[in-house]
Design an enzyme around this catalytic site. Structure first.
Site, mmCIF file in Angstrom:
data_model
loop_
_atom_site.group_PDB
_atom_site.id
_atom_site.type_symbol
_atom_site.label_atom_id
_atom_site.label_comp_id
_atom_site.label_asym_id
_atom_site.label_seq_id
_atom_site.Cartn_x
_atom_site.Cartn_y
_atom_site.Cartn_z
ATOM 1 N N ASP A 34 -5.179 4.900 -5.873
ATOM 2 C CA ASP A 34 -4.782 3.720 -5.478
ATOM 3 C C ASP A 34 -3.322 4.384 -4.591
ATOM 4 O OD1 ASP A 34 -4.514 1.434 -3.718
ATOM 5 O OD2 ASP A 34 -5.072 -0.008 -5.415
ATOM 6 N N ASP A 79 -9.274 -4.034 1.286
ATOM 7 C CA ASP A 79 -9.119 -5.045 -0.004
ATOM 8 C C ASP A 79 -10.137 -6.590 1.044
ATOM 9 O OD1 ASP A 79 -7.656 -3.463 -1.176
ATOM 10 O OD2 ASP A 79 -5.754 -3.945 -1.677
#
Length: 780
Positions: A504, A571
């Protein structure tokens, strides 16, 4: 410039892993006499053929992209680019095209009379750079050699590549331009600039520019934000410059991603169009420009956006642009996608095995790590058919929220007294792979790492950059920082049976300076350092698969995709929002890379309720996964989810290798799309009712790419019962479409009549060629 910076610049020009540099190819041919042409006048002599670099592969796209170089003695070669068919178009055709070619090169130069944005902008520092200039003949502190004019020195070429060497002896600069055709049908080009002068040369910008035909009149590119990536936007091309700059230090959620210029009204299945992508995971420039005169021409191009003084070349040092990719077509956006998808599917890093069904536990537990809960999720995941289990954020020391612990890559003994082996072994004993989340590039101020090394962050000087998401950015250009991260991540992958890493990158880079350069910009070097760290980890652990995530769908670019097997598309897991995000991310990225998860009935991001059928149908046309506390799901929903997982497993080979087809529709309340097998043996198509239809007229789902002479069986394979749009209609209990047999020509020209469905539902249709049957000449 110090030696370490010089090494990083040289490494940027070293080529893409798995692909050969032009100068590594054994046989090289020198082109004969250059075509003579006036410096800024007409194009080259029409009696001489140009050099064609082209790829046209019917397996990936109906056509490929071609580039013709027209050598000029006194200037860089002129260029033509366009769509070329698989057969019937050769370099010999160039002579007939010369009259239509504008004298525009891949590096437009101000000194040649180019009054648009130049391909190279830079200048040389003078000996008086440290003090004021004095006297009428004093050398200025900066600004010399700002308008170079390159002369060709040598041209080499092979079947699908070319290399042009040029120099400006007065300015003390050498230029090498490399052009390659890549698998799938696109081409790519890059420039390498070398300083031959004694004084440093500052590169402000260096970009690859392609000329386009005058009939191009419309531009499509993308914008967005976190949880709303790849929002399409269109505008007409007028005189002047359309410039998209990405300044976030990596490819942001608002990145242009791809700039497409085409004839007005181009769509998925029609229209001449040119798609350009800059393969770089740092700051970027995408540009479209129309100059009305001197010469009047439309161009498309791009490169790396360089911060002030970021690239300053000492004598003998070089800087290479990222590869800039261009695909051309006469058949619309799907054909451009097919060319980029074909390239990604040719890469060594392309997934080697069927894409396993993922369960990521983030939206099920967040930071609340409890073995009993996580084990229960693993048991249910196995029962419904999941094949990989991913433990997300929260496993390392002190990480009970997103404000602490980032950078301290040690397992939290308070939560995991037996280490991660307790969960990893439990998962693997149930036949699933085990994956883990990390965020190597960032650090929380509330961490042992930052307290010990506050100077290890990117910053312009003594001030600390503003926080984003309670994070600062580690300076990976420092060898000690990269070595620390390599040691910690390598240790995790060595100690635990980890099959998969979710990498990430949750914040943008602000004040991207390095303390090793007194705060001078280091965004370019930071991107290189990320590549180098990931490349070394891949080398040490070749069996581990990698996912790139950047606060969702950031950093989606070919520079990163050449190194990972998956991207986290967004997301936003709300299925209705994901329909658009996945639709347009697919303009560059094929379905097998697109992480797509079935989330909770009420979206954690939008709060909307989404029926299970839409959530599953949305995930089906990507890399299918689950991000939902399935311990709270009723048995009937688990059974339906298991049926969708089984459908995905049955057809993932088709979904992840076929040609993407997005059907142009006049009514945006319903979308139709799917994939068609390369051999035209099958297709899997989806009809999604996004909103209440404007009328009750059935939509025609026309399927391109099938064999018009073959017959096909069409079957509704949507799992679960599907109530009709209006419950009273004919007393029907199920709106499942009846199975039919029809020709490929009928499917393409007439299409399947699909009545409007209930809002937020989807229909999935399997189309399979029947054995030993062909349609008659009449199509019956």
């Amino acid at each position: 410039m110090d030696g370490r910076v010089s090494a990083s610049i040289s490494r940027k020009g070293a080529g893409t892993p798995g692909l050969r540099r032009i100068d590594e190819i054994g046989v090289q041919v020198t082109v004969g006499d250059d075509v003579r042409a006036p410096l800024a006048g007409s194009s080259a002599d029409p009696s001489a053929a140009g050099l064609l670099v082209a790829t046209a592969t019917a397996a990936a796209a109906a056509t490929g992209t071609g580039l013709i170089l027209f050598p000029r003695t006194a200037a860089l070669p002129s260029v033509w680019v366009g769509s070329v068919p698989a057969v019937g178009f050769t370099a010999g055709d160039a002579a007939a095209l010369l009259a239509a070619v504008r004298p525009c090169s891949l590096l437009p130069e101000h000194g040649e009379g180019w009054f648009g944005r130049p391909g190279l902008s830079g200048h040389r520092l003078g000996q008086a750079a440290t003090g004021p200039a004095t006297g009428p003949a004093a050398e200025p502190a900066a600004g010399r050699d700002w308008s170079p004019l390159f002369r060709p020195a040598r041209t080499e070429h092979g079947g699908h590549w070319a290399r042009v060497e040029a120099a400006d002896a007065t300015a003390g600069l050498d230029l090498v331009t490399e052009i390659e055709a890549v698998p799938g049908g696109a081409i790519r080009a890059r420039h390498t600039l070398t300083n031959r002068g004694r004084a440093p040369y500052v590169v402000d910008s260096l970009e690859v520019v392609f000329p386009l035909p005058g009939r191009v009149g419309e531009v499509l590119d993308f914008t967005g934000r976190q949880t709303a990536e790849r929002i399409p936007q269109r505008h007409r091309i007028g005189d002047g410059l359309w410039l998209r700059e990405g300044r976030r230090g990596h490819t942001g959620h608002d990145s242009a991603t791809m700039v497409v210029a085409g004839v007005p009204g181009f769509a998925f299945g029609r229209g001449e169009a040119y798609g350009l992508h800059v393969a770089w995971s740092g700051n970027t420039v995408h540009r479209v420009e129309r100059t009305p005169s001197g010469p009047g021409v439309t161009t498309i191009g791009g490169g790396e956006l360089l911060l002030p003084g970021e690239i300053t070349l000492a004598e003998g040092e070089s800087y290479a642009t990222p590869w800039v990719y261009l695909a051309a077509t006469g058949s619309g956006l799907d054909d451009l996608s097919a060319q980029f998808h074909g390239y990604l599917r040719s890469l060594p890093a392309h997934p080697r095995s069927p894409r396993p069904v993922n369960l990521n536990v983030w939206e099920a537990v967040y930071f609340r790590h409890d073995f009993a809960k996580l084990a229960a999720l693993a048991d249910l995941a196995r029962d419904i058919g999941a094949e990989r289990y991913v433990l997300d954020d929260g496993w390392f020391a002190g990480r009970r929220n997103d404000e602490t612990g980032l950078g301290d890559w040690q397992v939290d003994e308070a939560v995991w007294p037996r280490g991660l082996s307790q969960l990893a072994d439990y998962v693997r004993e149930r036949g699933m792979q085990f994956g883990l989340w990390i965020e190597p590039e960032m650090v929380n101020p509330d961490s042992d790492l930052y307290r010990a090394h506050p100077d290890w962050i990117l910053a312009t000087g003594q001030r600390r950059p503003p926080l984003q998401r309670h994070q600062l950015v580690l300076d990976l250009t420092r060898p000690e920082v990269s070595a620390y991260l390599l040691d910690r991540i390598d240790g995790l992958l060595t100690e635990y049976p980890i099959d998969y890493i979710k990498w990430d990158c949750n914040r943008d880079i602000t004040d991207a300076g390095s303390g090793t350069r007194a705060g001078a910009p280091a965004a370019h070097q930071q991107a290189l350092a990320v590549y180098a760290l990931l490349d070394e980890l891949r080398r040490r652990h070749p069996d581990v698969e990698w996912e790139s995530c950047a606060a969702g769908g950031g950093r989606v670019d070919l520079g990163m995709l050449e190194r990972v097997e998956r991207v986290w598309t967004s997301d936003m897991t709300d299925a209705l929002a994901r329909q658009s995000i996945q639709r347009w991310t697919g303009q560059l990225v094929p379905p097998e890379y697109l992480g797509a998860h079935v989330s909770a009935p009420f979206s954690h991001q939008s709060g909307r309720f989404m029926p299970l059928s839409l959530r599953c149908a949305t995930a089906l046309f990507g890399h299918f996964g689950i991000e939902w506390d399935i311990t709270q799901a009723p048995p009937e929903e688990l059974a339906e989810l298991a049926a969708w997982i089984q459908l995905y497993k049955q057809h993932r080979a088709l979904i992840h290798a076929g040609r993407v087809a997005r059907i142009d529709t006049p009514d945006d309340t319903a979308w139709m799309y799917g994939v068609v097998a390369a051999d035209a043996s099958a297709a899997l198509m989806s009809y999604v009712q996004l909103d209440e239809p404007g009328n009750d007229q059935p939509a025609a789902l026309r399927v391109p790419g099938l064999d018009p002479r073959r017959r096909y069986r069409v079957t509704d394979v949507t799992p679960g019962a599907r109530p009709p749009r209006r419950a009273r209609r004919l007393g029907a209990a199920d709106a499942r479409l009846p199975a039919i047999q029809v020709s490929g020509a009928g499917l393409a020209e007439i299409g399947l009549a699909i009545p409007p469905q209930r809002t937020l539902t989807a229909v999935v249709l399997l189309i399979e060629a029947t054995a030993g049957h062909e349609a008659s000449d009449g199509g019956s």
